[in-house]
Write an enzyme that holds these catalytic residues in place. Structure first.
Site, PDB file in Angstrom:
ATOM      1  N   ASP A 124       0.856  -1.179   0.000  1.00  9.17           N
ATOM      2  CA  ASP A 124       0.000   0.000   0.000  1.00  9.17           C
ATOM      3  C   ASP A 124       0.896   1.233   0.000  1.00  9.17           C
ATOM      4  OD1 ASP A 124      -2.046  -1.805   0.219  1.00  9.17           O
ATOM      5  OD2 ASP A 124      -2.713  -1.174   2.210  1.00  9.17           O
TER       6      ASP A 124
ATOM      7  N   ASP B  38     -15.443  -3.407  -0.394  1.00 12.17           N
ATOM      8  CA  ASP B  38     -14.925  -3.206   0.961  1.00 12.17           C
ATOM      9  C   ASP B  38     -16.119  -2.962   1.875  1.00 12.17           C
ATOM     10  OD1 ASP B  38     -12.421  -3.245  -0.299  1.00 12.17           O
ATOM     11  OD2 ASP B  38     -12.493  -1.071  -0.612  1.00 12.17           O
TER      12      ASP B  38
END
Length: 240
Positions: A8, A129
């Site tokens: 990330d 998500d």
């Protein structure tokens, strides 16, 4: 099962978050490209990358790093974060990215998903998500009010072949994946499903593999040393 060790990116650095909270970002590696090469050396052939700056603001900030990983690591790059139009897709694919993940835009602009799936097929995935089964967007900071199973079904009808499911409550917590919600998703759609969030051990990966999932993302567990990536690759099978 395909393993996707993850990087990330925030402000050009490799970071991890707890439950998606940007205030918890902490650097986990000095050099994203060197980290990607270590993934390759362990036998991985894919990498999941997220441009956190793009996910939050819609403006991707880390293209040079993504391009370097795509061209120099030997890994196929799956990238999400701030991809909200066909122009964004074209820009990202030009960096050498193998697959793009559409997140927030799948909620706000389903016509974009339909067009992207029609043009790029398997090279496009949708990231779902969810917190308590409800889809969240904008870097997990906004609730859509949509049930994740209903939303997955709608994405499948638009031609989406791959779904990356993250249970936000497990992300970065080393608490184990959300096996029950993943199983429910498997029963709901015929899409390839990649599990994201909560992987804490090689045993977790073995259980996901036994479920017949398409893929699993390995994040914090790699950096914390609780997953042996080389051993996981051997258990998961051929990575190509």
């Amino acid at each position: 099962m395909i393993l996707f060790p993850a990087i990330d990116l925030k402000n050009g650095k490799a970071v991890r978050l707890y439950k998606g909270e940007f205030s918890t970002a902490h650097q986990v590696a000095d050099d994203p490209l060197a980290t990607a090469r270590a993934f390759y050396a362990a036998g991985a052939r894919y990498i999941h990358m997220v441009d956190l700056d793009g996910a939050r603001s819609g403006s991707r900030q880390n293209g040079a790093i993504v391009q370097a990983v795509a061209k120099e690591s030997g890994l196929k790059v799956e990238l999400g974060g701030g991809i909200r139009s066909m122009a964004d897709l074209e820009d990202v694919f030009a960096l050498g990215v193998w697959r793009c993940v559409i997140g927030s835009a799948a909620v706000s602009d389903p016509d974009f998903v339909r067009e992207a799936a029609a043009k790029y097929g398997e090279r496009v995935a949708v990231g779902i998500d969810a917190m308590d089964g409800i889809v969240k967007t904008a870097g997990w900071e906004r609730s859509s009010g949509l049930n994740y199973l209903d939303f997955a079904k709608s994405m499948e009808t638009m031609g989406v072949k791959t779904i990356i499911f993250t249970d936000i409550a497990t992300d970065g917590m080393l608490s184990g994946p959300s096996f029950d919600r993943l199983a429910a998703l498997q029963k709901t759609v015929a899409c390839h499903i990649t599990a994201s969030g909560g992987v804490s051990s090689n045993a977790d990966l073995d259980q996901l593999n036994a479920m017949g999932l398409y893929g699993a993302i390995i994040g914090k567990a790699y950096y914390a040393g609780t997953v042996d990536l080389a051993a996981a690759v051997k258990e998961a099978g051929e990575q190509c």
